[in-house]
Design a protein around this motif. Structure first.
Motif, short mmCIF file in Angstrom:
data_model
loop_
_atom_site.label_atom_id
_atom_site.label_comp_id
_atom_site.label_asym_id
_atom_site.label_seq_id
_atom_site.Cartn_x
_atom_site.Cartn_y
_atom_site.Cartn_z
N VAL A 267 8.53 -32.15 -59.94
CA VAL A 267 9.37 -31.13 -59.28
C VAL A 267 8.88 -30.05 -58.61
O VAL A 267 8.13 -29.22 -59.47
N TYR A 268 8.83 -29.73 -57.50
CA TYR A 268 8.55 -28.49 -56.83
C TYR A 268 9.68 -27.60 -56.87
O TYR A 268 10.66 -28.07 -56.33
N ALA A 269 9.56 -26.34 -57.30
CA ALA A 269 10.70 -25.53 -57.31
C ALA A 269 10.09 -24.06 -56.70
O ALA A 269 8.99 -23.48 -56.99
N GLY A 270 10.56 -23.89 -55.53
CA GLY A 270 10.20 -22.66 -54.66
C GLY A 270 10.89 -22.64 -53.43
O GLY A 270 11.68 -23.14 -53.00
N PRO A 271 10.35 -21.57 -52.65
CA PRO A 271 10.58 -21.33 -51.21
C PRO A 271 10.86 -22.40 -50.42
O PRO A 271 9.81 -23.62 -50.61
N PRO A 272 11.74 -23.04 -49.56
CA PRO A 272 11.79 -24.13 -48.76
C PRO A 272 10.76 -24.18 -47.75
O PRO A 272 10.57 -25.55 -47.41
N SER A 273 10.23 -23.17 -47.19
CA SER A 273 9.37 -23.30 -46.23
C SER A 273 7.70 -23.07 -46.59
O SER A 273 7.36 -22.34 -47.43
N ALA A 274 6.78 -23.26 -45.49
CA ALA A 274 5.54 -22.75 -45.64
C ALA A 274 5.50 -21.26 -45.96
O ALA A 274 6.20 -20.47 -45.45
N ARG A 275 4.30 -20.79 -46.54
CA ARG A 275 4.37 -19.33 -47.03
C ARG A 275 4.33 -18.35 -45.93
O ARG A 275 4.90 -17.40 -46.19
N ARG A 276 3.84 -18.57 -44.78
CA ARG A 276 3.90 -17.74 -43.67
C ARG A 276 5.27 -17.57 -43.27
O ARG A 276 5.37 -16.66 -42.01
N GLU A 277 6.38 -18.24 -43.42
CA GLU A 277 7.75 -18.42 -43.02
C GLU A 277 8.51 -17.68 -43.64
O GLU A 277 9.77 -17.45 -43.13
N HIS A 278 8.13 -17.25 -44.77
CA HIS A 278 9.18 -16.53 -45.77
C HIS A 278 8.81 -15.25 -46.07
O HIS A 278 7.64 -14.76 -46.19
N GLY A 279 9.64 -14.43 -46.56
CA GLY A 279 9.56 -12.97 -47.05
C GLY A 279 8.55 -12.80 -48.08
O GLY A 279 8.47 -13.92 -48.94
N GLY A 280 8.43 -11.63 -48.50
CA GLY A 280 7.34 -11.32 -49.65
C GLY A 280 8.35 -11.61 -51.13
O GLY A 280 9.45 -11.41 -51.15
N TRP A 281 7.40 -11.96 -52.15
CA TRP A 281 7.90 -12.18 -53.27
C TRP A 281 7.00 -11.53 -54.47
O TRP A 281 6.03 -11.07 -53.99
N SER A 282 7.62 -11.02 -55.42
CA SER A 282 6.81 -10.40 -56.61
C SER A 282 7.01 -11.25 -57.66
O SER A 282 8.15 -11.49 -57.96
N VAL A 283 6.08 -11.34 -58.60
CA VAL A 283 6.08 -12.29 -59.57
C VAL A 283 5.30 -11.58 -60.86
O VAL A 283 4.28 -10.96 -60.89
N THR A 284 6.00 -11.39 -61.97
CA THR A 284 5.68 -10.79 -63.14
C THR A 284 5.71 -11.68 -64.34
O THR A 284 6.76 -12.42 -64.58
N ILE A 285 4.89 -11.64 -65.29
CA ILE A 285 4.84 -12.55 -66.57
C ILE A 285 5.00 -11.65 -67.71
O ILE A 285 4.73 -10.44 -67.67
N LEU A 286 6.32 -11.87 -68.19
CA LEU A 286 6.99 -11.09 -69.36
C LEU A 286 6.37 -11.75 -70.75
O LEU A 286 6.29 -12.98 -70.71
N ASP A 287 6.81 -11.23 -71.94
CA ASP A 287 7.08 -11.64 -73.07
C ASP A 287 5.33 -12.13 -73.69
O ASP A 287 4.75 -11.42 -74.37
N THR A 288 4.84 -13.08 -72.96
CA THR A 288 3.43 -13.62 -73.58
C THR A 288 2.41 -12.64 -73.32
O THR A 288 1.61 -12.27 -73.88
N CYS A 289 2.37 -12.30 -71.92
CA CYS A 289 1.22 -11.25 -71.59
C CYS A 289 1.51 -10.85 -70.09
O CYS A 289 2.41 -11.11 -69.58
N GLU A 290 0.87 -9.80 -69.42
CA GLU A 290 0.71 -9.52 -68.37
C GLU A 290 -0.57 -9.83 -67.67
O GLU A 290 -1.77 -9.35 -68.06
#
Length: 399
Positions: A267-290
């Protein structure tokens, strides 16, 4: 609505239990999915069950979609526990050929995998009349493409729809409670309120299937035309278990045929369109590490269950949206026999690669070769075992 999502790889040891949840402002959960819920770790103990029972701290809030990769006990054994705390609105699971389903029912019945047996033989009975069940048809390795109607960004969907399922040909799949509905691989399961989608893919292992059919045809005491009849399958469970055992000795070329229970829905889980077509996102890992190891605009994850990356070329199948992917769950607990680093070689990006495995499992997962292959390609294997401190949490939000 500002998108704010939390993705968790839960610490259940030699198993799989992953979730994503979108929250409204104020932190209230607005939409939640689970991918697999089972383990072999701690049999007879309460630790993994407690993980499931306390995973969300909001008993009564439903699971909007439960994805089941396949029916092995270490991926489904705790679904009953999950259902004690949360109603499941929809289930998405792989559709198996009737021969494979019959043989696996006999095998699971023999080894005491009650959940796997019930899910295969009667999924609507397992979940009840208020749950919609979708079975994903098998497919080859053709890459997904934009929808035929060009509508990848969920425009025009009803404002109050929490889920809309679009077929690759541009049609729609109806959401029907208490019914089993078949849907094609790489159909889009849109979550319109959050501009997010899930794309299931059920790879068709033709070599394995043909080997199984050959074994069944050798048996004069098995009528293949009746394998869709549950009562008949129950009456010949001993014969079917013998077929399953004989299949393990079959080789395809120089490679062992493998176990048909290892076929998994990705299963893919993410934005429905190609990267150039959607807005920006920020991703942070918590708990385990940064770790700052991928671009902020790669928020998607591919969940792989126990699939075989030597055959399932995920970067090709999900090529249209592959530029969104920053996280890939490594299949089969990091088994060397199910891994290929090809998806890493095809990209200049680094990936976070969670691996679910018990600390002292008998298979010695994950394989050192798998860990090495990931590390030398500048990506990050993160082992999630049964210890609470190994839990991996990601925060993903729209900028």
């Amino acid at each position: 609505m500002r998108r704010d999502m939390k993705r968790i790889f839960h610490p259940v040891g030699q198993g799989a239990f992953y979730s994503e949840e979108f929250c409204k402002e104020g932190g209230k959960v607005d939409f939640r999915i689970v991918y697999d819920c089972g383990t072999k770790t701690g049999k007879g103990k309460v630790a993994p069950v407690q993980v499931v029972g306390s995973a969300f701290n909001d008993d009564g809030v439903p699971i909007d979609i439960l994805f089941i990769s396949h029916f092995d006990g270490d991926h489904v054994s705790m679904i009953d526990e999950l259902r004690k705390h949360h109603f499941v609105k929809r289930v998405v699971l792989p559709l198996l050929p009737v021969e494979e389903s019959a043989v696996l029912q006999a095998y699971y019945n023999g080894v005491g995998n009650d959940a796997g047996f019930r899910l295969l033989s009667n999924p609507t009975g397992f979940f009840g009349s208020e749950t919609a069940v979708f079975r994903v048809e098998q497919a080859g390795d053709e890459p997904i493409r934009p929808l035929a109607n060009g509508n990848e960004l969920t425009e025009g969907f009803p404002a109050d729809a929490d889920v809309v399922i679009a077929r690759p040909d541009g049609g729609w799949v109806n959401d029907q409670r208490g019914k089993i509905v078949n849907m094609p691989s790489v159909a889009r399961i849109f979550v319109p309120r959050h501009s997010w989608c899930y794309i299931p893919y059920n790879y068709k292992y033709m070599d394995r299937h043909n080997a199984l059919v050959d074994k069944l045809n050798e048996r004069k005491d098995i009528d293949r035309t009746r394998l869709g009849d549950a009562s008949y399958v129950s009456s010949i469970h001993t014969e079917l278990k013998e077929v399953y055992a004989s299949l393990q000795k079959v080789k395809i070329g120089k490679t062992a045929c493998g176990e048909i229970n290892e076929n998994s829905m990705v299963v893919y889980a993410g934005p429905p369109s190609a990267r150039r077509e959607h807005g920006g996102w920020s991703v942070t890992i918590l708990d385990t590490c940064e770790i700052n190891c991928w671009r902020d605009d790669r928020p998607a994850c591919v969940y792989s269950g126990d699939s075989d990356f030597r055959k399932v070329k995920i970067h090709n199948v999900y090529g249209f949206v592959w530029g969104n992917v920053g996280v890939v769950q490594i299949p089969h607990h990091g088994s060397d026999g199910s891994f290929s680093a090809e998806f890493l070689d095809e990209s200049n990006c680094s990936y976070v690669c969670p691996i679910s495995a018990g600390r002292h499992n008998q298979h010695r997962h994950p394989s050192p070769n798998v860990l090495k292959d990931i590390l030398v390609r500048h990506s990050f294997p993160l082992i999630v075992d049964e210890r609470a401190c190994s839990r991996l949490i990601q925060r993903v939000w729209e900028l």
